[in-house]
Write a protein that holds these residues in place. Structure first.
Motif, PDB file in Angstrom:
ATOM      1  N   THR A 193       0.773  -1.238  -0.081  1.00  0.00           N
ATOM      2  CA  THR A 193       0.023   0.095  -0.064  1.00  0.00           C
ATOM      3  C   THR A 193       0.702   1.309   0.079  1.00  0.00           C
ATOM      4  N   GLN A 194       2.006   1.187   0.636  1.00  0.00           N
ATOM      5  CA  GLN A 194       2.807   2.357   0.997  1.00  0.00           C
ATOM      6  C   GLN A 194       3.558   2.612  -0.447  1.00  0.00           C
ATOM      7  N   THR A 195       4.118   1.552  -1.241  1.00  0.00           N
ATOM      8  CA  THR A 195       4.523   1.937  -2.529  1.00  0.00           C
ATOM      9  C   THR A 195       3.574   2.171  -3.448  1.00  0.00           C
ATOM     10  N   ASN A 196       2.296   1.660  -3.534  1.00  0.00           N
ATOM     11  CA  ASN A 196       1.256   2.338  -4.406  1.00  0.00           C
ATOM     12  C   ASN A 196       1.147   3.569  -4.141  1.00  0.00           C
ATOM     13  N   MET A 197       0.795   3.869  -2.934  1.00  0.00           N
ATOM     14  CA  MET A 197       0.558   5.376  -2.654  1.00  0.00           C
ATOM     15  C   MET A 197       1.576   6.289  -2.859  1.00  0.00           C
ATOM     16  N   ILE A 198       2.774   5.918  -2.675  1.00  0.00           N
ATOM     17  CA  ILE A 198       3.971   6.722  -2.856  1.00  0.00           C
ATOM     18  C   ILE A 198       4.202   6.912  -4.477  1.00  0.00           C
ATOM     19  N   MET A 199       4.254   6.061  -5.248  1.00  0.00           N
ATOM     20  CA  MET A 199       4.417   5.952  -6.644  1.00  0.00           C
ATOM     21  C   MET A 199       3.465   6.803  -7.291  1.00  0.00           C
ATOM     22  N   ILE A 200       2.026   6.397  -6.818  1.00  0.00           N
ATOM     23  CA  ILE A 200       0.837   7.216  -7.485  1.00  0.00           C
ATOM     24  C   ILE A 200       1.063   8.548  -7.337  1.00  0.00           C
ATOM     25  N   SER A 201       0.973   8.968  -6.079  1.00  0.00           N
ATOM     26  CA  SER A 201       1.171  10.413  -5.631  1.00  0.00           C
ATOM     27  C   SER A 201       2.005  11.262  -5.879  1.00  0.00           C
ATOM     28  N   SER A 202       3.375  10.596  -6.090  1.00  0.00           N
ATOM     29  CA  SER A 202       4.409  11.332  -6.681  1.00  0.00           C
ATOM     30  C   SER A 202       4.196  11.603  -8.177  1.00  0.00           C
ATOM     31  N   ALA A 203       3.822  10.775  -8.957  1.00  0.00           N
ATOM     32  CA  ALA A 203       3.494  10.952 -10.329  1.00  0.00           C
ATOM     33  C   ALA A 203       2.781  11.867 -10.725  1.00  0.00           C
ATOM     34  N   LEU A 204       1.421  11.924  -9.915  1.00  0.00           N
ATOM     35  CA  LEU A 204       0.523  12.934 -10.545  1.00  0.00           C
ATOM     36  C   LEU A 204       0.379  14.209  -9.895  1.00  0.00           C
ATOM     37  N   LYS A 205       0.002  15.159 -10.669  1.00  0.00           N
ATOM     38  CA  LYS A 205      -0.189  16.580 -10.176  1.00  0.00           C
ATOM     39  C   LYS A 205      -1.719  16.468  -9.627  1.00  0.00           C
ATOM     40  N   ASP A 206      -1.931  17.469  -8.532  1.00  0.00           N
ATOM     41  CA  ASP A 206      -3.200  17.477  -7.864  1.00  0.00           C
ATOM     42  C   ASP A 206      -4.315  16.918  -8.592  1.00  0.00           C
ATOM     43  N   TYR A 207      -4.752  17.408  -9.756  1.00  0.00           N
ATOM     44  CA  TYR A 207      -5.983  17.176 -10.256  1.00  0.00           C
ATOM     45  C   TYR A 207      -5.959  15.949 -11.128  1.00  0.00           C
ATOM     46  N   GLN A 208      -4.879  15.295 -11.277  1.00  0.00           N
ATOM     47  CA  GLN A 208      -4.782  14.167 -12.136  1.00  0.00           C
ATOM     48  C   GLN A 208      -5.416  12.733 -11.341  1.00  0.00           C
ATOM     49  N   ALA A 209      -5.553  12.009 -11.927  1.00  0.00           N
ATOM     50  CA  ALA A 209      -6.385  10.576 -11.522  1.00  0.00           C
ATOM     51  C   ALA A 209      -5.575   9.423 -12.049  1.00  0.00           C
ATOM     52  N   VAL A 210      -5.768   8.433 -11.371  1.00  0.00           N
ATOM     53  CA  VAL A 210      -5.207   6.833 -11.780  1.00  0.00           C
ATOM     54  C   VAL A 210      -6.316   6.065 -12.399  1.00  0.00           C
ATOM     55  N   ILE A 211      -6.371   5.350 -13.278  1.00  0.00           N
ATOM     56  CA  ILE A 211      -7.144   4.471 -13.780  1.00  0.00           C
ATOM     57  C   ILE A 211      -6.831   3.032 -13.269  1.00  0.00           C
ATOM     58  N   ALA A 212      -7.895   2.192 -12.836  1.00  0.00           N
ATOM     59  CA  ALA A 212      -7.806   0.951 -12.441  1.00  0.00           C
ATOM     60  C   ALA A 212      -9.172   0.081 -12.439  1.00  0.00           C
ATOM     61  N   VAL A 213      -9.004  -1.152 -12.405  1.00  0.00           N
ATOM     62  CA  VAL A 213     -10.053  -1.930 -12.464  1.00  0.00           C
ATOM     63  C   VAL A 213     -10.915  -1.719 -10.984  1.00  0.00           C
ATOM     64  N   ASP A 214     -12.252  -2.095 -11.121  1.00  0.00           N
ATOM     65  CA  ASP A 214     -12.962  -1.766  -9.894  1.00  0.00           C
ATOM     66  C   ASP A 214     -12.589  -2.746  -8.702  1.00  0.00           C
ATOM     67  N   SER A 215     -11.923  -3.950  -9.111  1.00  0.00           N
ATOM     68  CA  SER A 215     -11.540  -4.697  -8.019  1.00  0.00           C
ATOM     69  C   SER A 215      -9.934  -4.669  -7.896  1.00  0.00           C
ATOM     70  N   GLY A 216      -9.248  -3.461  -8.386  1.00  0.00           N
ATOM     71  CA  GLY A 216      -7.884  -3.138  -8.065  1.00  0.00           C
ATOM     72  C   GLY A 216      -7.547  -2.890  -6.484  1.00  0.00           C
ATOM     73  N   HIS A 217      -6.299  -3.555  -6.176  1.00  0.00           N
ATOM     74  CA  HIS A 217      -6.300  -3.383  -4.835  1.00  0.00           C
ATOM     75  C   HIS A 217      -6.119  -1.990  -4.338  1.00  0.00           C
ATOM     76  N   ILE A 218      -5.652  -0.973  -5.049  1.00  0.00           N
ATOM     77  CA  ILE A 218      -5.972   0.524  -4.745  1.00  0.00           C
ATOM     78  C   ILE A 218      -7.114   0.968  -4.482  1.00  0.00           C
ATOM     79  N   ASN A 219      -8.163   0.503  -5.331  1.00  0.00           N
ATOM     80  CA  ASN A 219      -9.509   0.947  -5.202  1.00  0.00           C
ATOM     81  C   ASN A 219     -10.206   0.270  -3.917  1.00  0.00           C
ATOM     82  N   VAL A 220      -9.991  -1.113  -3.587  1.00  0.00           N
ATOM     83  CA  VAL A 220     -10.956  -1.464  -2.626  1.00  0.00           C
ATOM     84  C   VAL A 220     -10.081  -1.779  -1.216  1.00  0.00           C
ATOM     85  N   HIS A 221      -8.771  -2.207  -1.584  1.00  0.00           N
ATOM     86  CA  HIS A 221      -8.105  -2.599  -0.217  1.00  0.00           C
ATOM     87  C   HIS A 221      -7.201  -1.742   0.448  1.00  0.00           C
TER      88      HIS A 221
END
Lengths: 338, 338, 338, 338
Positions: B62-90
């Protein structure tokens, strides 16, 4: 080369490693809901003489600080610290990342007092300013000093009076616990709302043990841990380690050993005419040393540079740990005498 | 009771523990700037056949996902995933806590495809909506399925076309790497912008190895790690473990062993007439089992409940790990036959 | 009772209201993409003699500060300000809410200088600390003082040298623009990366005009505005108002009028023996007045209390606006003489 | 060209402008603590027949949504909405920027129901997932539909049962209030925890009136407003406008007028054989029109494109406002008949 730069330079205390090795193949549930975490929690609650606290094991200090602080504060609330506080300087704005301001006053030997707190409180009066809601202190401080039981009581009463939570960062708590007039663990649980018992710098591979005393701070805390990426899948590793650290008096013995090692260094330094930037009774020393001597020291030893005192002298930091041998400390002193 | 609930139920693979024990008393600098981390990074760069990537070791997924994703995105940008994706649910909204929306489409056997991505992209056209900027996938997926090399290439080209970063969560990467038409580590570094090689679920005590390929994502990454409370003081622990996991073919062997164990379970289940909710070639299985049999299974084995299929049947999850023995798998099958 | 407490106590300058009334029934597209906004932008670009800037109209000052600062900084970057800076004290931690630390030095007459900036920069050296990336100043300052053109140039060069953005809060810009050695709007666009031209405190109902000079700060700015809840549906209201404020010399005339009114008060205070806490040439005055006189003043006038100087004297703030009449200022002086 | 694209295309209703003009030179304190805000609040509390609510005036809808939602939720809590909800699609991730996930279900004619809410609640069971804590609905919805009193009661009871706050976005509330079986303002205050009465789209220059009923949501709300950059310096402008909108029945009259205008358009469209994508009784219509006719319409009228129904037909949106004349609606119908 021997490295006195910090107390996280080796792995774990042998007894901690032994416990990890012995339990390695046991299957447990994940995320800290296992029997080892439970056992360690029970042990610590007994020491605190308080069944009512909530205990959570976390991986590191910055993580523990940011989660405890952000979970306690509403959006518009701020935490008070001294300017030298770890959360203010050395956590890359982790508290601010969670949305909260750190309000500071210049430290007095690494410490805060009630007058400083009240000056901040009285300067924040309405909704155009943040609302102070927590005081953060460290035991021991960034300068190796510590709060006596009386000082802790006074700060806690000050916090109570102004409806502020008191949170104590105990990254190097063991080094304080063995000092004469410092609060015991039991007393810390009486005179604070939350504190953490450091593991990383006290002989664990990693790990901090967060103790939450105030019921207001307990709700859904595991949600905060998980959301901030801090819930270890193999949470049992933290339980196993803290169980080992609190088996017998190991945690205190490590603190005692650290201080004794530091004392050898300190006495040696003083005997040889070196003064201390700040007088510390714990495992961190801040001697002021001339650059010529420093050059010689650095042929055999690594230290942490602090700042230049004048063009010929610098303040450095020496830190002892569970892994420091008294022999290497005596050797350092002997080398100094040459 | 034997526990098939997940692949993080034991400590570390013996070779990982051995490496930790052997290096325990060595002094190194902290925060991952030590020689063990360097050695592990060099090893992995060689496998990737790419000197140009940045490698960072982190503690958890979770730590790795949140850091990689948040560091790559500007404030208003979003990440795409499937609904069952770990970042989306768990992950308890860890990505949202860092300020970013997760845009989803219903998964197809746990996976995303270019058509789904393009539907999301074409629906986000101006500043009244978030701007999609990254695609997140897992190898293997939450349902044990995997992306073939061809599928990965197609998704990567789709991302390139729409100026989206592609990030691959490899928490269970070893189980995929040994599948015939799955991308190798070297190919993953060719067809993604960043991915992580899972350690926690692959035989480490803890730890994930993040590989950043795209230069745009590399800047000041250690600041992000520190700020999110994820920089381990004794960072060498991560280097030591990944060095051990990538000594010889250990990482792949663990993946192979997991899949072989899972295969014993799968063949046994099928032979006994049980169907799979989703066909998985990796170390996670999703059989559908009648409640009566399930009750019997749960007298000897722990599994993860997924959902009720009908009033008499449920889908469960069985997971094998480096620590699973083939014997216990055969025993499970034998018990099933009774 | 006449109120000297601030410059936002009335509605809008009659010419602004007239423009709003005249355009009230015209249909335009929303969100600031209308012809009135375009016209106002063109006018201001012409005054700046710079077609290359991006101009955005926002509703209020805190909003403008938080959006400009948070959009410019990466997660781990911080903004430098004096301790008295509006963002540090009077915005309820808005900058911190967006995740960023405000690094401060004690102000010198409300102002910062290059030495202060460099002290902060040199103290933030690695990833364990935030990374300073922007300097925030106000023209005029919280104490009514202002930066001369030479001072602005020096600070800008200092920022350039250290790769820091310079952002100027111009909530009360009109009052500075008419001072002899203060930078003109055109010069502000030459020696800063972004600044805003205040409307709320300069005769508009509300509204601030943000000018972005540095291309790095321009990307997707409207996404930031919308995400922070700051995109006005009827954006034309901002265009109409700034178009009116920059019709002829109205904006400068308002500044001139404010200063002249303040000057009447200041001369009167001095003539009657009152000293100033800080010498201000703009529309904010900070006289030190004995409590007995203050009580009499407060029978007819409202002022802003600042702080007690000693037990018999307090510093107060008097502010003049476009709506202040010279008559009321003369009357205040006459009352003082009694 | 006449513009039917939205209801924020003109300035303010003449009575609102008149009130702003009449009060323009009056001095008041700032930040919404003036007598006009007080008067408007008193008026609205009387209509609600509830002295106990807290009322805050804010500038815009996205701002109001993000502040109400983020102030109500703890870090790990989420808000439930339909997929078409304004907060989920058209606010550039403002809710996520404040750290919270929006949990969605596909809408049914723009609306949510208890079954959808319960499906989300039952799927979020532990600390590995976000915790649903609020339901967000709009009255009228994004598709011009509305909740009847019975539907609102049912949703509120569903929320009560699951310890969820219910928050109603009333950007276009006036258009709903005049419908027969829709809840009155008084009933909305009985069956929700908070709602806002829209101004921007109901005849104000700008402004939304937030009504907080649940005591838990009231604490320190002005801190939230200020921190999010939403506290208008000349707050009286909001008080003056809402005072005017609630003078007599003006607010309801505007709603009635909008619906009557929309009805002229709807009847005309139906008579001429055009069907509606969704049947709406309020001021937003969603007719499906062939592309040839659409081309002709767009020679004289502006509309909002929604989506293509098939290659020859598209769904568009027509919106009426306080400023729409019945004449232009009849003319539109006449043009359609040609």
């Amino acid at each position: 080369m021997y490295n006195f730069a910090s107390d996280y330079l080796e792995g774990a205390h042998p007894k901690v490693m032994e416990a990890l090795n012995q339990t390695n193949f046991v299957q447990t549930v994940g995320y800290g809901e296992d029997e080892y975490c439970q056992k360690a929690k029970d042990k610590i609650k007994k020491i605190l003489n308080n069944e009512n606290v909530d205990i959570h094991f976390l991986v590191g200090g910055t993580q523990t600080n940011m989660i405890m602080i952000s979970s306690a504060l509403k959006d518009y609330q701020a935490v008070i610290a001294v300017d030298s506080g770890h959360i203010n300087v050395h956590e890359t704005g982790a508290v601010e990342f969670t949305g909260h301001k750190v309000l500071t006053k210049p430290h007095q030997e690494g410490k805060i007092n009630c007058a400083m707190i009240e000056e901040i409180v009285s300067g924040h009066t309405d909704e155009h300013m943040v609302q102070p809601k927590m005081v953060y202190i460290s035991q021991t401080t960034e300068y190796g000093t510590y709060y006596t039981l009386d000082e802790l009581k006074e700060i806690y009463q000050c916090c109570q009076k102004h409806h502020l939570y008191l949170f104590i960062d105990g990254a190097r708590l063991g080094s304080a616990l063995v000092l004469n007039d410092a609060p015991t663990l039991q007393e810390m649980a009486m005179y604070s709302d939350a504190f953490y018992i450091g593991g990383t710098k006290m002989g664990a591979l990693f790990g901090e043990c967060l103790v939450i005393i105030n019921d207001e701070l307990k709700t859904d805390f595991r949600y905060h841990i998980k959301q901030k990426g801090a819930m270890l899948a193999k949470g049992r590793l933290l339980g196993v380690q803290f169980d080992a650290l609190f088996e017998g008096d190991l945690y205190l013995e490590i603190g005692k050993h650290e201080n004794e090692c530091a004392n050898i260094l300190k006495e040696g330094l003083k005997k040889n005419g070196y003064s201390m930037y700040i007088e510390s009774p714990s495992n961190q020393l801040f001697p002021i040393i001339d650059h010529e001597t420093l050059k010689k020291i650095h042929q055999k030893y690594i230290t942490t540079p602090m700042f230049e005192v004048d063009e010929n002298h610098s303040c450095i930091r020496l830190v002892t740990s569970w892994a420091t041998s008294k022999e290497v400390c005596y050797e350092f002193v002997k080398d100094l005498e040459k």
